[in-house]
Scaffold this motif. Sequence first.
Motif, PDB file in Angstrom:
ATOM      1  N   PHE A 129       3.634   0.932   2.981  1.00 50.25           N
ATOM      2  CA  PHE A 129       2.789   0.154   3.984  1.00 50.25           C
ATOM      3  C   PHE A 129       2.704  -1.545   3.519  1.00 50.25           C
ATOM      4  CE2 PHE A 129       1.218   4.384   4.312  1.00 50.25           C
ATOM      5  CZ  PHE A 129       1.046   4.759   5.809  1.00 50.25           C
ATOM      6  N   GLU A 130       2.593  -2.289   4.386  1.00 50.09           N
ATOM      7  CA  GLU A 130       2.183  -3.418   3.906  1.00 50.09           C
ATOM      8  C   GLU A 130       0.950  -3.999   4.629  1.00 50.09           C
ATOM      9  OE1 GLU A 130       3.448  -5.801   1.725  1.00 50.09           O
ATOM     10  OE2 GLU A 130       4.465  -4.196   1.045  1.00 50.09           O
ATOM     11  N   ASP A 131      -0.014  -4.513   4.059  1.00 50.43           N
ATOM     12  CA  ASP A 131      -1.365  -4.841   4.862  1.00 50.43           C
ATOM     13  C   ASP A 131      -1.207  -6.281   5.657  1.00 50.43           C
ATOM     14  OD1 ASP A 131      -3.933  -5.492   5.441  1.00 50.43           O
ATOM     15  OD2 ASP A 131      -4.925  -4.580   3.708  1.00 50.43           O
TER      16      ASP A 131
ATOM     17  N   ILE B  23       6.204   6.846  14.673  1.00 49.68           N
ATOM     18  CA  ILE B  23       5.044   7.736  13.998  1.00 49.68           C
ATOM     19  C   ILE B  23       3.848   6.697  13.454  1.00 49.68           C
ATOM     20  CG2 ILE B  23       6.709   9.257  13.343  1.00 49.68           C
ATOM     21  CD1 ILE B  23       6.430   8.431  10.456  1.00 49.68           C
ATOM     22  N   ASP B  24       3.861   5.577  13.552  1.00 47.33           N
ATOM     23  CA  ASP B  24       2.782   4.809  12.999  1.00 47.33           C
ATOM     24  C   ASP B  24       1.475   4.974  13.783  1.00 47.33           C
ATOM     25  OD1 ASP B  24       4.963   3.273  12.230  1.00 47.33           O
ATOM     26  OD2 ASP B  24       4.295   1.389  12.990  1.00 47.33           O
TER      27      ASP B  24
ATOM     28  N   TRP C 145      -4.359  10.329   8.814  1.00 44.65           N
ATOM     29  CA  TRP C 145      -5.013   9.928   7.559  1.00 44.65           C
ATOM     30  C   TRP C 145      -6.089   8.710   7.497  1.00 44.65           C
ATOM     31  CZ3 TRP C 145       0.272  11.477   7.769  1.00 44.65           C
ATOM     32  CH2 TRP C 145       0.466  12.514   7.354  1.00 44.65           C
ATOM     33  N   ASN C 146      -6.445   8.491   8.735  1.00 53.52           N
ATOM     34  CA  ASN C 146      -7.718   7.504   8.997  1.00 53.52           C
ATOM     35  C   ASN C 146      -7.290   6.143   7.974  1.00 53.52           C
ATOM     36  OD1 ASN C 146     -10.053   6.819   9.982  1.00 53.52           O
ATOM     37  ND2 ASN C 146     -11.244   7.599   8.623  1.00 53.52           N
ATOM     38  N   LEU C 147      -6.209   5.738   8.083  1.00 48.12           N
ATOM     39  CA  LEU C 147      -5.818   4.721   7.521  1.00 48.12           C
ATOM     40  C   LEU C 147      -6.307   3.401   8.135  1.00 48.12           C
ATOM     41  CD1 LEU C 147      -2.336   5.897   6.440  1.00 48.12           C
ATOM     42  CD2 LEU C 147      -4.147   5.694   5.167  1.00 48.12           C
ATOM     43  N   PRO C 148      -6.456   2.201   7.518  1.00 51.81           N
ATOM     44  CA  PRO C 148      -6.989   0.790   8.312  1.00 51.81           C
ATOM     45  C   PRO C 148      -5.585   0.604   8.972  1.00 51.81           C
ATOM     46  CG  PRO C 148      -7.225   0.798   5.969  1.00 51.81           C
ATOM     47  CD  PRO C 148      -6.392   2.231   5.963  1.00 51.81           C
TER      48      PRO C 148
ATOM     49  N   ARG D 162       1.065  -1.244   0.013  1.00 55.89           N
ATOM     50  CA  ARG D 162       0.073  -0.051   0.122  1.00 55.89           C
ATOM     51  C   ARG D 162       1.055   1.301   0.046  1.00 55.89           C
ATOM     52  NH1 ARG D 162      -2.566  -3.668  -0.849  1.00 55.89           N
ATOM     53  NH2 ARG D 162      -4.312  -4.664   0.130  1.00 55.89           N
ATOM     54  N   ALA D 163       0.217   2.343  -0.560  1.00 60.13           N
ATOM     55  CA  ALA D 163       1.139   3.684  -0.589  1.00 60.13           C
ATOM     56  C   ALA D 163       0.334   4.744  -0.267  1.00 60.13           C
ATOM     57  CB  ALA D 163       1.878   3.756  -1.916  1.00 60.13           C
TER      58      ALA D 163
END
Length: 200
Positions: A100-102, A155-156, A163-166, A50-51
């Motif tokens: 990122f990696e999901d 910073i995770d 950014w309200n990321l999963p 993911r990016a």
Amino acid sequence: MAKEFFEALKSRRSIYGIGKDVSVNEAKIQEIVEDAVKYTPTSFNSQTSRAVVLFGEQHDKVWDITLAELKKVAASEEAFAATTDKINSFKSGYGTILFFEDQDIVKNLQNQFALYADNFPIWADQSSGMLQLVVWTALHDEGLGATLQHYNPLIDAGVQEAWNLPSSWKLRAQMPFGSPLAPAGEKAFQPVEERVKVFK
Ligand SMILES: Cc1cc2nc3c(=O)[nH]c(=O)nc-3n(C[C@H](O)[C@H](O)[C@H](O)COP(=O)(O)O)c2cc1C
């Protein structure tokens, strides 16, 4: 890519001095990242990578988050002053790409293929590394300077919230980029004959 593959690979470097005088348009940069994410291979074609592409104030925000987190763990005021300069040098750039990696996909693969369970997180990170190199080289080929940074996991949480990321998106690297302000430093190479063995 204007240059041949190996020419582009050979000329990619870490460019630390970056600015905002960028003529490549944002749509082109987005396209590079989308193509890289789409066409870089992943184990079992699991497509774990993911990016997030950040421009303008969004780009500023990731470095503000980083600086705020680093402040909490700074050993001294002097050390934090040097850190601030470094973070500001990334913020001086034009944008940042977050990789990122999901982990939901990684976990599903581990459940599905128990034999390879230990390998899936490693393969996901290897895929991320491949993706990072593709993006880095493509940005360089467009005349942009970039570096690879690792303020994860510090910073995770801040990044996920901003950014309200999963929550399954595990941050692996940050790539600030911009107009190159100074050439890369000297780079030494070990004799490649000592690193590659050929048998025939
Ligand atoms: C897996 C990996 C992790 C890296 N992590 C960082 C990093 O956290 N910060 C940084 O400034 N450079 C980082 N780098 C950049 C390397 O230091 C750099 O690529 C190397 O010294 C070779 O220089 P070049 O990129 O100019 O060819 C990383 C590179 C790789 C491949």
